[in-house]
Write a protein that holds these residues in place. Sequence first.
Motif, PDB file in Angstrom:
ATOM      1  N   UNK A   4       0.739  -1.103  -0.101  1.00  0.00           N
ATOM      2  CA  UNK A   4       0.030   0.094  -0.104  1.00  0.00           C
ATOM      3  C   UNK A   4       0.755   1.258   0.038  1.00  0.00           C
ATOM      4  N   UNK A   5       1.883   1.133   0.724  1.00  0.00           N
ATOM      5  CA  UNK A   5       2.950   2.278   0.796  1.00  0.00           C
ATOM      6  C   UNK A   5       3.612   2.822  -0.683  1.00  0.00           C
ATOM      7  N   UNK A   6       3.708   1.466  -1.243  1.00  0.00           N
ATOM      8  CA  UNK A   6       4.499   1.574  -2.622  1.00  0.00           C
ATOM      9  C   UNK A   6       3.409   2.366  -3.835  1.00  0.00           C
ATOM     10  N   UNK A   7       2.088   1.853  -3.545  1.00  0.00           N
ATOM     11  CA  UNK A   7       1.367   2.646  -4.286  1.00  0.00           C
ATOM     12  C   UNK A   7       1.176   3.783  -4.376  1.00  0.00           C
ATOM     13  N   UNK A   8       1.338   4.345  -2.853  1.00  0.00           N
ATOM     14  CA  UNK A   8       1.002   5.818  -2.652  1.00  0.00           C
ATOM     15  C   UNK A   8       2.442   6.770  -3.221  1.00  0.00           C
ATOM     16  N   UNK A  13       5.189   9.781  -7.686  1.00  0.00           N
ATOM     17  CA  UNK A  13       6.560   9.925  -8.566  1.00  0.00           C
ATOM     18  C   UNK A  13       7.856  10.152  -7.676  1.00  0.00           C
ATOM     19  N   UNK A  14       7.929   9.304  -6.575  1.00  0.00           N
ATOM     20  CA  UNK A  14       8.950   9.462  -5.630  1.00  0.00           C
ATOM     21  C   UNK A  14       9.930   8.197  -5.683  1.00  0.00           C
ATOM     22  N   UNK A  15      11.161   8.532  -5.301  1.00  0.00           N
ATOM     23  CA  UNK A  15      12.120   7.341  -5.632  1.00  0.00           C
ATOM     24  C   UNK A  15      12.104   6.565  -4.199  1.00  0.00           C
ATOM     25  N   UNK A  16      12.434   5.425  -4.393  1.00  0.00           N
ATOM     26  CA  UNK A  16      12.473   4.562  -3.096  1.00  0.00           C
ATOM     27  C   UNK A  16      13.283   3.152  -3.015  1.00  0.00           C
ATOM     28  N   UNK A  17      13.419   2.766  -2.003  1.00  0.00           N
ATOM     29  CA  UNK A  17      14.363   1.311  -2.117  1.00  0.00           C
ATOM     30  C   UNK A  17      13.910   0.662  -0.956  1.00  0.00           C
ATOM     31  N   UNK A 107       2.180  11.196   4.961  1.00  0.00           N
ATOM     32  CA  UNK A 107       1.118  10.606   5.970  1.00  0.00           C
ATOM     33  C   UNK A 107      -0.302  10.748   5.844  1.00  0.00           C
ATOM     34  N   UNK A 108      -0.694  11.812   5.088  1.00  0.00           N
ATOM     35  CA  UNK A 108      -2.244  12.134   4.900  1.00  0.00           C
ATOM     36  C   UNK A 108      -2.485  11.240   3.803  1.00  0.00           C
ATOM     37  N   UNK A 109      -2.018  10.828   2.989  1.00  0.00           N
ATOM     38  CA  UNK A 109      -2.436  10.032   1.684  1.00  0.00           C
ATOM     39  C   UNK A 109      -2.332   8.722   2.363  1.00  0.00           C
ATOM     40  N   UNK A 110      -1.292   8.155   3.276  1.00  0.00           N
ATOM     41  CA  UNK A 110      -1.376   6.772   3.616  1.00  0.00           C
ATOM     42  C   UNK A 110      -2.519   6.681   4.764  1.00  0.00           C
TER      43      UNK A 110
END
Length: 121
Positions: A4-8, A13-17, A107-110
Amino acid sequence: MFEKIEEVIARNNLKYHVDGSTLKLKPGRGGGTVKIKYDHATESYAYNCDEYRLILASFLMFSFAFNRLFQPEQQLWSGALTGLLFALAIFGLFQILLAHIQILDIKTQLRDVDIYLKPDF
């Protein structure tokens, strides 16, 4: 665990690992990194913006800059170095502010997908 976090994050369009039970997020150009950890025991998420590291670095830069102001020898280098140290210290404080503003939006989107982040110190 982080679906769910990866969907948000993908929507923004943020970079993550993802590394084990930790998701490292780069919210923007000027902001620092945000780490989101999953605790298996309590099944909760916690975030950390590395603010203690940045505050310590900014404090040291301000200290060195003020110390450099009161050394009369090598006036030209003293002024240039003092200006650089002040700029680095202010940039560190700006990174803290920017990371916290951006994590508030995430946090609001999550919360909309029933994931609640708590601060991890």
